[in-house]
Design an enzyme around this catalytic site. Structure first.
Site, short mmCIF file in Angstrom:
data_model
loop_
_atom_site.label_atom_id
_atom_site.label_comp_id
_atom_site.label_asym_id
_atom_site.label_seq_id
_atom_site.Cartn_x
_atom_site.Cartn_y
_atom_site.Cartn_z
CG ASN A 157 -6.37 -1.24 1.37
OD1 ASN A 157 -5.69 -0.87 0.42
ND2 ASN A 157 -5.83 -1.66 2.51
CB CYS A 204 -0.94 0.00 1.20
SG CYS A 204 -2.02 -1.45 1.26
CG HIS A 212 -3.19 3.27 2.01
ND1 HIS A 212 -3.77 2.82 0.84
CD2 HIS A 212 -3.24 2.22 2.88
CE1 HIS A 212 -4.14 1.56 1.00
NE2 HIS A 212 -3.83 1.18 2.22
#
Length: 314
Positions: free
Chosen positions: A268, A112, A238
């Site tokens: 996500n 990520c 993020h």
């Protein structure tokens, strides 16, 4: 150093949506439970024919067009992904071919935090190699590596891609500073163990570490740029969990109206998360010439990365 600035951005988002109601129909969960803990209401799911490389091709082509360039102008391609199409060759080779490029291409794997890592690498290589145009893409098909019966992980992840074009900036603009880090001792708390197919995660520990990592990394990057949190016009973290985003922004002293959030609609998307959120912020008119933009990613590894940009300077 010749700073690199973003001159084009593009996205590729699968059409299929997986809503919380869809999950509640087959798992012991509910929309209220998922939203309260994550802020996520739906996520996108790649069609059978869509891959990380095909999504990256579409997003990169859009970014190149947005920058007013053609594929022959691109001198380097970097693809950040944790869900490659196959073990060999690298996903960037497939994207390179799909775009019709004839330049260098390689992958960055920092989960990520991958896009911000790739952005920093692309910017520094643009300067060191005296390049004129670099494409950096983040792309993921995470729904293929989550257990469809695990209510702890399946609500969290979605698919998508976004890409940017980096070009030399006028003095004072573009990438100003960055902070990259990794704590390998925590690699086991978010991983696909050897011999396993799906993501396994210690959610509470990831949550705690993520908040600390974002605050620390973003603070270091801001200090390196000679900026304070009050100077930040847009914070693009993020998009993993709205509670992480809110706590990190509060810890840094950045107001909610200067923080980009779209986790509710995409979940996500790992390496695609930061550029997808940035693209939406641009479309919404939240980024202006000369503004300070703070990007920050964190994830498996445990890896983290933050970058400070002064927008514009083309």
């Amino acid at each position: 150093m010749t700073a690199a600035t973003i001159t084009g951005i593009g996205t590729a988002i699968p059409e299929a949506r997986l809503t919380n109601a869809d999950l509640a129909a087959r798992l012991d969960t509910s929309d209220e439970w998922i939203v309260a803990r994550t802020g996520i209401r739906e996520r996108r799911v790649a069609a059978p024919a869509e891959t990380s490389s095909s999504l990256a091709v579409a997003a990169s082509a859009a970014a190149i067009k947005d920058a007013g360039l053609v594929p022959d102008d691109i001198e380097l391609l970097i693809v950040a992904t944790t869900t490659p199409d196959q073990a060999l060759p690298q996903t960037s080779a497939l994207v390179n071919e799909g775009l019709g490029l004839r330049c260098g291409a390689f992958d960055v794997g920092a989960a990520c935090a991958g896009f911000v890592h790739a952005l920093v690498v692309g910017a520094t290589l643009l300067d060191a190699g005296d390049l004129d145009a670099v494409v950096v893409a983040g792309t993921e098909t995470l729904t293929r590596i989550v257990d469809p019966d695990d209510r702890g992980t399946v609500p969290l992840f979605g698919d998508g891609a976004a890409a940017v074009v980096l070009r030399p900036a006028e003095r004072g603009y573009g990438l100003q500073s960055w902070d990259l880090g990794c704590d390998g001792s925590a690699s086991g708390i978010l991983a696909i163990p050897p011999g396993q197919q799906f993501i396994q995660m210690e959610g509470q520990e990831v949550f705690r570490r993520a908040v600390r990592a974002v605050i620390s990394s973003a603070d270091k990057a801001l200090r390196a740029a000679g900026c304070a949190p009050s100077d930040v016009d847009l914070f693009v973290p993020h998009q993993a969990n709205v509670r992480i985003i809110n706590l990190a922004a509060q810890g840094l002293g950045i107001a909610a109206d200067r923080t980009m959030v779209n986790v509710d609609r995409y979940g996500n998307t790992s390496a695609a998360s930061v550029p997808l959120a940035l693209a939406e912020a641009i479309d919404a008119g939240r980024v202006h010439d000369g503004g300070i933009v703070l990007l920050s990613g964190f994830g498996a590894g445990m890896a983290w990365a933050s970058a400070v940009m002064r927008w514009g300077g083309v």
